[in-house]
Motif scaffolding. Sequence first.
Motif, PDB file in Angstrom:
ATOM      1  N   PRO A  12      -6.539  -2.744  -3.294  1.00 27.01           N
ATOM      2  CA  PRO A  12      -6.605  -3.185  -2.532  1.00 27.01           C
ATOM      3  C   PRO A  12      -5.980  -3.220  -1.140  1.00 27.01           C
ATOM      4  O   PRO A  12      -6.725  -4.716  -0.267  1.00 27.01           O
ATOM      5  CB  PRO A  12      -7.881  -4.495  -2.964  1.00 27.01           C
ATOM      6  CG  PRO A  12      -6.359  -4.462  -3.429  1.00 27.01           C
ATOM      7  CD  PRO A  12      -6.047  -3.269  -4.236  1.00 27.01           C
ATOM      8  N   HIS A  13      -4.901  -2.743  -1.691  1.00 27.88           N
ATOM      9  CA  HIS A  13      -3.992  -3.271  -0.588  1.00 27.88           C
ATOM     10  C   HIS A  13      -4.061  -3.368   1.068  1.00 27.88           C
ATOM     11  O   HIS A  13      -4.360  -3.922   2.397  1.00 27.88           O
ATOM     12  CB  HIS A  13      -2.370  -2.905  -0.565  1.00 27.88           C
ATOM     13  CG  HIS A  13      -2.333  -3.486  -2.310  1.00 27.88           C
ATOM     14  ND1 HIS A  13      -1.685  -4.595  -2.734  1.00 27.88           N
ATOM     15  CD2 HIS A  13      -1.815  -1.864  -2.961  1.00 27.88           C
ATOM     16  CE1 HIS A  13      -1.877  -4.441  -3.590  1.00 27.88           C
ATOM     17  NE2 HIS A  13      -1.124  -2.872  -3.822  1.00 27.88           N
ATOM     18  N   LEU A  14      -4.550  -2.173   1.517  1.00 34.04           N
ATOM     19  CA  LEU A  14      -4.942  -1.230   2.828  1.00 34.04           C
ATOM     20  C   LEU A  14      -5.805  -2.482   3.571  1.00 34.04           C
ATOM     21  O   LEU A  14      -6.401  -2.838   4.974  1.00 34.04           O
ATOM     22  CB  LEU A  14      -5.604  -0.249   2.561  1.00 34.04           C
ATOM     23  CG  LEU A  14      -5.706   0.575   4.069  1.00 34.04           C
ATOM     24  CD1 LEU A  14      -4.430   0.569   5.316  1.00 34.04           C
ATOM     25  CD2 LEU A  14      -6.229   1.656   4.123  1.00 34.04           C
ATOM     26  N   ASN A  47       0.795  -1.298   0.133  1.00 30.04           N
ATOM     27  CA  ASN A  47      -0.168  -0.186   0.012  1.00 30.04           C
ATOM     28  C   ASN A  47       1.268   1.009   0.032  1.00 30.04           C
ATOM     29  O   ASN A  47       0.148   2.468  -0.554  1.00 30.04           O
ATOM     30  CB  ASN A  47      -1.176  -0.139   0.570  1.00 30.04           C
ATOM     31  CG  ASN A  47      -2.130   0.935   1.202  1.00 30.04           C
ATOM     32  OD1 ASN A  47      -2.810   1.917   0.433  1.00 30.04           O
ATOM     33  ND2 ASN A  47      -1.727   1.899   1.940  1.00 30.04           N
ATOM     34  N   GLU A  48       2.006   1.315   0.634  1.00 33.29           N
ATOM     35  CA  GLU A  48       2.854   2.052   0.676  1.00 33.29           C
ATOM     36  C   GLU A  48       2.945   2.526  -0.619  1.00 33.29           C
ATOM     37  O   GLU A  48       3.529   4.053  -1.240  1.00 33.29           O
ATOM     38  CB  GLU A  48       4.546   1.952   2.442  1.00 33.29           C
ATOM     39  CG  GLU A  48       3.356   2.113   3.124  1.00 33.29           C
ATOM     40  CD  GLU A  48       4.618   2.487   4.205  1.00 33.29           C
ATOM     41  OE1 GLU A  48       5.022   1.801   3.963  1.00 33.29           O
ATOM     42  OE2 GLU A  48       4.244   1.820   5.542  1.00 33.29           O
ATOM     43  N   GLU A  49       3.622   1.937  -1.375  1.00 35.36           N
ATOM     44  CA  GLU A  49       4.605   1.561  -2.094  1.00 35.36           C
ATOM     45  C   GLU A  49       2.795   2.008  -3.608  1.00 35.36           C
ATOM     46  O   GLU A  49       3.512   2.754  -4.695  1.00 35.36           O
ATOM     47  CB  GLU A  49       4.731   0.373  -2.889  1.00 35.36           C
ATOM     48  CG  GLU A  49       6.399  -0.752  -2.600  1.00 35.36           C
ATOM     49  CD  GLU A  49       7.016  -2.233  -2.445  1.00 35.36           C
ATOM     50  OE1 GLU A  49       6.190  -2.292  -3.997  1.00 35.36           O
ATOM     51  OE2 GLU A  49       7.428  -2.763  -1.840  1.00 35.36           O
ATOM     52  N   ARG A  50       1.763   2.086  -3.360  1.00 37.21           N
ATOM     53  CA  ARG A  50       1.468   2.567  -4.748  1.00 37.21           C
ATOM     54  C   ARG A  50       1.034   3.406  -4.148  1.00 37.21           C
ATOM     55  O   ARG A  50       0.674   4.855  -5.569  1.00 37.21           O
ATOM     56  CB  ARG A  50      -0.068   0.964  -4.397  1.00 37.21           C
ATOM     57  CG  ARG A  50      -1.257   1.582  -5.631  1.00 37.21           C
ATOM     58  CD  ARG A  50      -0.751   1.552  -6.863  1.00 37.21           C
ATOM     59  NE  ARG A  50      -1.711   1.906  -7.432  1.00 37.21           N
ATOM     60  CZ  ARG A  50      -2.005   2.592  -8.775  1.00 37.21           C
ATOM     61  NH1 ARG A  50       0.129   2.549  -9.213  1.00 37.21           N
ATOM     62  NH2 ARG A  50      -2.649   2.769  -9.750  1.00 37.21           N
ATOM     63  N   SER A  51       0.812   3.519  -2.505  1.00 38.74           N
ATOM     64  CA  SER A  51       0.615   5.366  -2.574  1.00 38.74           C
ATOM     65  C   SER A  51       1.776   6.227  -3.267  1.00 38.74           C
ATOM     66  O   SER A  51       1.465   7.763  -3.374  1.00 38.74           O
ATOM     67  CB  SER A  51       0.672   5.705  -0.981  1.00 38.74           C
ATOM     68  OG  SER A  51      -0.400   4.983  -0.337  1.00 38.74           O
ATOM     69  N   ALA A  52       3.101   5.509  -3.220  1.00 40.23           N
ATOM     70  CA  ALA A  52       4.282   6.629  -3.931  1.00 40.23           C
ATOM     71  C   ALA A  52       3.852   6.918  -4.859  1.00 40.23           C
ATOM     72  O   ALA A  52       4.497   7.960  -5.823  1.00 40.23           O
ATOM     73  CB  ALA A  52       5.300   5.657  -3.073  1.00 40.23           C
ATOM     74  N   GLN A  53       4.103   5.484  -5.446  1.00 40.92           N
ATOM     75  CA  GLN A  53       3.441   5.449  -7.029  1.00 40.92           C
ATOM     76  C   GLN A  53       2.303   7.180  -7.981  1.00 40.92           C
ATOM     77  O   GLN A  53       2.641   7.298  -8.287  1.00 40.92           O
ATOM     78  CB  GLN A  53       3.051   4.161  -7.525  1.00 40.92           C
ATOM     79  CG  GLN A  53       3.890   3.310  -7.868  1.00 40.92           C
ATOM     80  CD  GLN A  53       3.945   1.671  -7.789  1.00 40.92           C
ATOM     81  OE1 GLN A  53       2.223   1.426  -8.355  1.00 40.92           O
ATOM     82  NE2 GLN A  53       3.954   0.634  -8.397  1.00 40.92           N
TER      83      GLN A  53
END
Length: 285
Positions: A216-218, A35-41
Motif C-alpha cells: 500500500p506504499h504508493l 514503494n521504490e524498494e518494493r518495486s525493486a524487490q
Amino acid sequence: MQRLPRAGRWAIYIGLAVVFAIACAFLSNWQFSRNEERSAQLALVAQNYDASPVPLAELIPTGSALDPQDEWRPVTLTGRYVSEDQLLVRNRPHGGTSAFEVLVPFRLDDGRVLLVDRGWVPPGESQPEPDAVPGPPSGEVTAVVRLRPGEPLPASGRSAPEGQVPTINLSLSADAVSSATGEAMELSAYGVLVSENPAAENTPNALESPSEDPGPHLSYAIQWILFAAMGFIFIGYVIRTERRHRREDAEDAAEQRSDGPRPGSPRRRDRDAEDEDALLDTAGR
C-alpha cells in the motif's frame, strides 16, 4: 488563543498548517521510498526466480559472498545432506499457524556446506513441536535451491530450545550445528529447496512463492499529500469562520447602539442556535 491579536492567531494557524504539511511531506517521501524498494524487490524476483539453475560456484565462488542481485537465483548442488545436524526454525507463519521450517546442512562435493530450507511442518496435535519431521534423502543427492541471504537476529533477543533456532540467521545456525559442519558453512546465503534427486519419500510442505503484492506504499504516499492539502483547507476554514463571527459580532454591536432593528427587517437568530441547527440538519441527512 482568543486573547491574541487577530493577525497573531492567524500566523499561528498558518504556522501549524506549515509544520503539519512538512511532516506529511516527510511521511509521503518515506512511503515513496518504500514503494521504490518494493518495486525493486518485485523486479528482482521476476528476473531471477525462474532463471535456469547454475552451479553454486558460479554465483558464490569459494571465499566470496552472495551478490544481492543474485537473490532468488536457482543453483545446483551435488553432495550429501548432513541429516544429523537438522534444525527447526520456530514461529514461522504457514498454514494459518506458527509452523516450523526444516533446515538441513548440505555438504557439497567441494567441501563447502550450504544450509537448505526444505519446507515447513505444522506443530503437533498435542504439543508445540511437530509430531514428525520428514528427513532428507540419504546418499549422493543433486538438489536445486534458490539462494536467499540470511536473516537478522531477532530484535527481541528471543532464543530457542536445542535443535531449534528463532530465525534463519546463518551465524547462529552455524553455532547450533556440529563444529565440523559449522566451520564449513556458507554464511552469505542459504538455499530454499526447489527439487532434489533422488527425492525423499516424504517431504515437508513446500514454501510459498514470494508475494507479488506491491503493497500500500504508493496509496499511503498520496494520502499524506492529501492530508497536507487538507491541513491548509482546514486552517482556511477556521480563519473564514472567525472573520464571519467577527463581522456578525460587529453587526450585533451596531444594532445594539441603534434603536433596534428597523421595522419589517427579520430578527437575526442567535449564531450558536444557527450552528446547532446546521449540525442537526447534517446528522439527519
